[in-house]
Design a protein around this motif. Structure first.
Motif, PDB file in Angstrom:
ATOM      1  N   GLU A 140      24.670  37.667   8.854  1.00  0.00           N
ATOM      2  CA  GLU A 140      23.653  36.689   9.269  1.00  0.00           C
ATOM      3  C   GLU A 140      23.720  35.430   8.388  1.00  0.00           C
ATOM      4  O   GLU A 140      23.603  34.299   8.888  1.00  0.00           O
ATOM      5  CB  GLU A 140      22.267  37.314   9.174  1.00  0.00           C
ATOM      6  N   ALA A 141      23.895  35.626   7.089  1.00  0.00           N
ATOM      7  CA  ALA A 141      23.999  34.482   6.175  1.00  0.00           C
ATOM      8  C   ALA A 141      25.240  33.657   6.486  1.00  0.00           C
ATOM      9  O   ALA A 141      25.214  32.414   6.438  1.00  0.00           O
ATOM     10  CB  ALA A 141      24.033  34.966   4.721  1.00  0.00           C
ATOM     11  N   TRP A 142      26.335  34.358   6.822  1.00  0.00           N
ATOM     12  CA  TRP A 142      27.574  33.641   7.153  1.00  0.00           C
ATOM     13  C   TRP A 142      27.410  32.811   8.429  1.00  0.00           C
ATOM     14  O   TRP A 142      27.868  31.663   8.505  1.00  0.00           O
ATOM     15  CB  TRP A 142      28.715  34.654   7.295  1.00  0.00           C
ATOM     16  N   ILE A 143      26.741  33.365   9.424  1.00  0.00           N
ATOM     17  CA  ILE A 143      26.490  32.617  10.669  1.00  0.00           C
ATOM     18  C   ILE A 143      25.647  31.377  10.377  1.00  0.00           C
ATOM     19  O   ILE A 143      25.905  30.294  10.903  1.00  0.00           O
ATOM     20  CB  ILE A 143      25.783  33.527  11.689  1.00  0.00           C
ATOM     21  N   GLN A 144      24.634  31.548   9.521  1.00  0.00           N
ATOM     22  CA  GLN A 144      23.771  30.409   9.181  1.00  0.00           C
ATOM     23  C   GLN A 144      24.545  29.349   8.409  1.00  0.00           C
ATOM     24  O   GLN A 144      24.321  28.142   8.585  1.00  0.00           O
ATOM     25  CB  GLN A 144      22.568  30.879   8.358  1.00  0.00           C
ATOM     26  N   LEU A 145      25.461  29.803   7.544  1.00  0.00           N
ATOM     27  CA  LEU A 145      26.266  28.844   6.781  1.00  0.00           C
ATOM     28  C   LEU A 145      27.107  27.996   7.729  1.00  0.00           C
ATOM     29  O   LEU A 145      27.175  26.766   7.582  1.00  0.00           O
ATOM     30  CB  LEU A 145      27.152  29.584   5.785  1.00  0.00           C
ATOM     31  N   LYS A 146      27.729  28.642   8.734  1.00  0.00           N
ATOM     32  CA  LYS A 146      28.535  27.870   9.685  1.00  0.00           C
ATOM     33  C   LYS A 146      27.660  26.927  10.514  1.00  0.00           C
ATOM     34  O   LYS A 146      28.045  25.801  10.808  1.00  0.00           O
ATOM     35  CB  LYS A 146      29.321  28.815  10.594  1.00  0.00           C
ATOM     36  N   LYS A 147      26.465  27.397  10.880  1.00  0.00           N
ATOM     37  CA  LYS A 147      25.546  26.543  11.624  1.00  0.00           C
ATOM     38  C   LYS A 147      25.124  25.336  10.787  1.00  0.00           C
ATOM     39  O   LYS A 147      24.949  24.220  11.301  1.00  0.00           O
ATOM     40  CB  LYS A 147      24.319  27.335  12.043  1.00  0.00           C
ATOM     41  N   SER A 148      24.978  25.572   9.478  1.00  0.00           N
ATOM     42  CA  SER A 148      24.560  24.472   8.600  1.00  0.00           C
ATOM     43  C   SER A 148      25.612  23.358   8.592  1.00  0.00           C
ATOM     44  O   SER A 148      25.288  22.181   8.414  1.00  0.00           O
ATOM     45  CB  SER A 148      24.325  24.979   7.178  1.00  0.00           C
ATOM     46  N   LEU A 149      26.878  23.722   8.784  1.00  0.00           N
ATOM     47  CA  LEU A 149      27.923  22.703   8.872  1.00  0.00           C
ATOM     48  C   LEU A 149      27.713  21.816  10.087  1.00  0.00           C
ATOM     49  O   LEU A 149      27.909  20.598  10.026  1.00  0.00           O
ATOM     50  CB  LEU A 149      29.304  23.352   8.929  1.00  0.00           C
ATOM     51  N   HIS A 150      27.328  22.440  11.200  1.00  0.00           N
ATOM     52  CA  HIS A 150      27.046  21.650  12.399  1.00  0.00           C
ATOM     53  C   HIS A 150      25.848  20.735  12.163  1.00  0.00           C
ATOM     54  O   HIS A 150      25.866  19.555  12.546  1.00  0.00           O
ATOM     55  CB  HIS A 150      26.773  22.588  13.583  1.00  0.00           C
ATOM     56  N   ASP A 151      24.804  21.273  11.521  1.00  0.00           N
ATOM     57  CA  ASP A 151      23.616  20.467  11.217  1.00  0.00           C
ATOM     58  C   ASP A 151      23.970  19.336  10.252  1.00  0.00           C
ATOM     59  O   ASP A 151      23.492  18.200  10.405  1.00  0.00           O
ATOM     60  CB  ASP A 151      22.519  21.351  10.609  1.00  0.00           C
ATOM     61  N   GLU A 152      24.799  19.648   9.281  1.00  0.00           N
ATOM     62  CA  GLU A 152      25.206  18.626   8.314  1.00  0.00           C
ATOM     63  C   GLU A 152      26.042  17.546   9.000  1.00  0.00           C
ATOM     64  O   GLU A 152      25.933  16.357   8.683  1.00  0.00           O
ATOM     65  CB  GLU A 152      26.008  19.271   7.180  1.00  0.00           C
ATOM     66  N   ALA A 153      26.869  17.954   9.964  1.00  0.00           N
ATOM     67  CA  ALA A 153      27.658  16.979  10.723  1.00  0.00           C
ATOM     68  C   ALA A 153      26.736  16.020  11.461  1.00  0.00           C
ATOM     69  O   ALA A 153      26.992  14.806  11.507  1.00  0.00           O
ATOM     70  CB  ALA A 153      28.580  17.701  11.701  1.00  0.00           C
ATOM     71  N   GLU A 154      25.655  16.536  12.020  1.00  0.00           N
ATOM     72  CA  GLU A 154      24.678  15.678  12.709  1.00  0.00           C
ATOM     73  C   GLU A 154      24.038  14.700  11.734  1.00  0.00           C
ATOM     74  O   GLU A 154      23.814  13.525  12.063  1.00  0.00           O
ATOM     75  CB  GLU A 154      23.605  16.547  13.367  1.00  0.00           C
ATOM     76  N   VAL A 155      23.752  15.178  10.531  1.00  0.00           N
ATOM     77  CA  VAL A 155      23.156  14.307   9.504  1.00  0.00           C
ATOM     78  C   VAL A 155      24.106  13.162   9.171  1.00  0.00           C
ATOM     79  O   VAL A 155      23.705  11.988   9.109  1.00  0.00           O
ATOM     80  CB  VAL A 155      22.819  15.117   8.238  1.00  0.00           C
ATOM     81  N   HIS A 156      25.368  13.466   8.967  1.00  0.00           N
ATOM     82  CA  HIS A 156      26.337  12.429   8.608  1.00  0.00           C
ATOM     83  C   HIS A 156      26.613  11.480   9.775  1.00  0.00           C
ATOM     84  O   HIS A 156      26.859  10.283   9.551  1.00  0.00           O
ATOM     85  CB  HIS A 156      27.636  13.079   8.126  1.00  0.00           C
ATOM     86  N   LEU A 157      26.553  11.995  10.989  1.00  0.00           N
ATOM     87  CA  LEU A 157      26.734  11.126  12.146  1.00  0.00           C
ATOM     88  C   LEU A 157      25.576  10.137  12.266  1.00  0.00           C
ATOM     89  O   LEU A 157      25.781   8.948  12.540  1.00  0.00           O
ATOM     90  CB  LEU A 157      26.855  11.980  13.409  1.00  0.00           C
ATOM     91  N   LYS A 158      24.359  10.638  12.042  1.00  0.00           N
ATOM     92  CA  LYS A 158      23.201   9.738  12.057  1.00  0.00           C
ATOM     93  C   LYS A 158      23.289   8.728  10.922  1.00  0.00           C
ATOM     94  O   LYS A 158      22.937   7.554  11.096  1.00  0.00           O
ATOM     95  CB  LYS A 158      21.908  10.553  11.937  1.00  0.00           C
ATOM     96  N   PHE A 159      23.777   9.170   9.781  1.00  0.00           N
ATOM     97  CA  PHE A 159      23.951   8.271   8.636  1.00  0.00           C
ATOM     98  C   PHE A 159      24.925   7.153   8.990  1.00  0.00           C
ATOM     99  O   PHE A 159      24.670   5.969   8.722  1.00  0.00           O
ATOM    100  CB  PHE A 159      24.448   9.073   7.438  1.00  0.00           C
ATOM    101  N   SER A 160      26.031   7.501   9.639  1.00  0.00           N
ATOM    102  CA  SER A 160      27.024   6.479  10.009  1.00  0.00           C
ATOM    103  C   SER A 160      26.448   5.502  11.034  1.00  0.00           C
ATOM    104  O   SER A 160      26.708   4.297  10.962  1.00  0.00           O
ATOM    105  CB  SER A 160      28.284   7.150  10.560  1.00  0.00           C
ATOM    106  N   ASN A 161      25.651   6.007  11.975  1.00  0.00           N
ATOM    107  CA  ASN A 161      25.032   5.136  12.975  1.00  0.00           C
ATOM    108  C   ASN A 161      24.054   4.157  12.329  1.00  0.00           C
ATOM    109  O   ASN A 161      24.005   2.972  12.681  1.00  0.00           O
ATOM    110  CB  ASN A 161      24.318   5.965  14.040  1.00  0.00           C
ATOM    111  N   LYS A 162      23.271   4.660  11.380  1.00  0.00           N
ATOM    112  CA  LYS A 162      22.315   3.793  10.694  1.00  0.00           C
ATOM    113  C   LYS A 162      23.025   2.793   9.790  1.00  0.00           C
ATOM    114  O   LYS A 162      22.577   1.653   9.647  1.00  0.00           O
ATOM    115  CB  LYS A 162      21.331   4.640   9.890  1.00  0.00           C
ATOM    116  N   LEU A 163      24.132   3.218   9.189  1.00  0.00           N
ATOM    117  CA  LEU A 163      24.915   2.278   8.385  1.00  0.00           C
ATOM    118  C   LEU A 163      25.390   1.107   9.245  1.00  0.00           C
ATOM    119  O   LEU A 163      25.371  -0.045   8.803  1.00  0.00           O
ATOM    120  CB  LEU A 163      26.121   2.970   7.762  1.00  0.00           C
ATOM    121  N   HIS A 164      25.777   1.404  10.447  1.00  0.00           N
ATOM    122  CA  HIS A 164      26.252   0.346  11.343  1.00  0.00           C
ATOM    123  C   HIS A 164      25.123  -0.613  11.718  1.00  0.00           C
ATOM    124  O   HIS A 164      25.281  -1.841  11.626  1.00  0.00           O
ATOM    125  CB  HIS A 164      26.859   0.951  12.608  1.00  0.00           C
ATOM    126  N   SER A 165      23.997  -0.050  12.140  1.00  0.00           N
ATOM    127  CA  SER A 165      22.910  -0.894  12.654  1.00  0.00           C
ATOM    128  C   SER A 165      22.093  -1.560  11.550  1.00  0.00           C
ATOM    129  O   SER A 165      21.585  -2.675  11.744  1.00  0.00           O
ATOM    130  CB  SER A 165      21.981  -0.066  13.546  1.00  0.00           C
TER     131      SER A 165
END
Length: 344
Positions: A140-165
């Motif tokens: 269960e912890a391993w599944i959550q760790l992999k999911k956290s990568l997806h969540d972190e990817a969303e964070v960095h994508l939003k960061f890049s969008n805000k950097l642009h605008s």
């Protein structure tokens, strides 16, 4: 180049300036020129006081290092072959600032590309089948760790969008429209005044030469009359004296026009240089504001990244080897009946 400058309050109608002088004597007018040569110098058609001569000049804006106080003289280029006007140095500073602003925007753009690529790789990694068969609380912890990568990817994508605008785009668009045109207007305006000043200075030099020629002619005629080398009449002397006086008046008029033009150039230099100074302050404060926004977004990203790791931390704290063993045994056991001794 050092040149004499006349005080326009003096009059060449003064008889002491134009009266006949003994042979070899220096006229009062020429003595005036020599005295002025001791206090002023004209460089590229602009008149400055010589060091240590005249009253000390006070800065227009003391203790501020203002543009309006430090760019009056021309500056030699690195090769020392040509001169660059002080105002041109200020314009080059504006153009350099614009270029630096553009390069900062390019830098942020590269940062955005890194964030986008990082987000893409994180999202891809989160879908990896590696260790997908891990079971129990650790699974269960391993599944959550992999999911956290997806969540972190969303964070960095939003960061890049805000950097642009909020950072890159403002840096690109700040003074994007008419800035260079406005600088050219400043340049042409001051350059035109400088050309007018050069023209006035040329007129002064021409009038100065004409006066010197008239004075020399008057002195020669006067000396010839005194030593009886010529039959020039007194009327000829008076005529030469009138021409000399007229040449002096012409010089005074030219000097007055020169000083008026230099005064106008001075006023416009002060006004325009302070406008350029304000533009530079605005540019720096604008960039400062948006680089601060960069750091704010960066801190927010760190916080959001931390939040994606918290569920992983919680599940890792709940990992229980005994519980995992229980679950695994229950699912995969083959029998709880143990072997016994064989009977005869």
């Amino acid at each position: 180049m050092m040149e004499a400058s006349f005080d326009t309050e003096e009059s060449f109608d003064d008889p002491s300036c134009l009266a006949p002088q003994p042979p070899g004597a220096i006229s009062p007018a020429k003595r005036q020129i020599r005295e002025v040569k001791e206090t002023k110098t004209t460089i590229n058609c602009v008149t400055f006081p010589l060091p240590g001569e005249g009253p000390d000049q006070q800065l227009l804006k003391p203790n501020e290092w203002s543009y309006c106080d430090y760019f009056w003289a021309d500056k030699k280029d690195p090769q020392g072959t040509t001169s660059v006007a002080g105002f041109e140095v200020l314009l080059q500073k504006q153009l350099k600032g614009k270029q630096m602003q553009k390069e900062m925007a390019e830098f942020i753009h590269e940062r955005i590309k890194i964030e986008e690529e990082y987000a893409k790789n994180l999202s891809k990694l989160s879908l990896s089948p590696l260790a997908a068969q891990e079971e129990g609380t650790l699974g269960e912890a391993w599944i959550q760790l992999k999911k956290s990568l997806h969540d972190e990817a969303e964070v960095h994508l939003k960061f890049s969008n805000k950097l642009h605008s909020e950072v890159e785009k403002p840096l690109l668009t700040f003074r994007a429209d008419n800035f260079k045109k406005d600088l050219k207007k400043y340049d042409h305006h001051i350059a035109d005044l400088r050309k007018q000043l050069a023209s006035r200075y040329a007129s002064v030099e021409k009038a100065r030469k004409a006066l010197a020629d008239r004075q020399k002619d008057l002195e020669v005629k006067t000396q010839q009359l005194e030593i009886k080398l010529s039959n020039k009449t007194e009327e000829d002397i008076k005529k030469a004296r009138r021409k000399s006086t007229q040449a002096g008046d012409d010089l005074m008029r030219c000097v007055d026009l020169y000083n008026q033009t230099q005064s106008k150039w001075f006023e416009e230099m002060v006004t325009t240089s302070m406008e350029l100074e304000k533009l530079e302050v605005d540019r720096i404060e604008w960039i400062q504001q948006h680089l601060r926004q960069y750091t704010t977004l960066r801190h927010e990203t760190d916080m959001f990244n931390q939040s994606t790791a918290e569920p992983v931390d919680q599940l890792l704290q709940s990992v229980d080897p005994a519980k995992d063993r229980e679950l695994w045994v229950k699912e995969h056991n083959t029998s709880e009946v143990r072997p016994v001794d064989m009977d005869i």
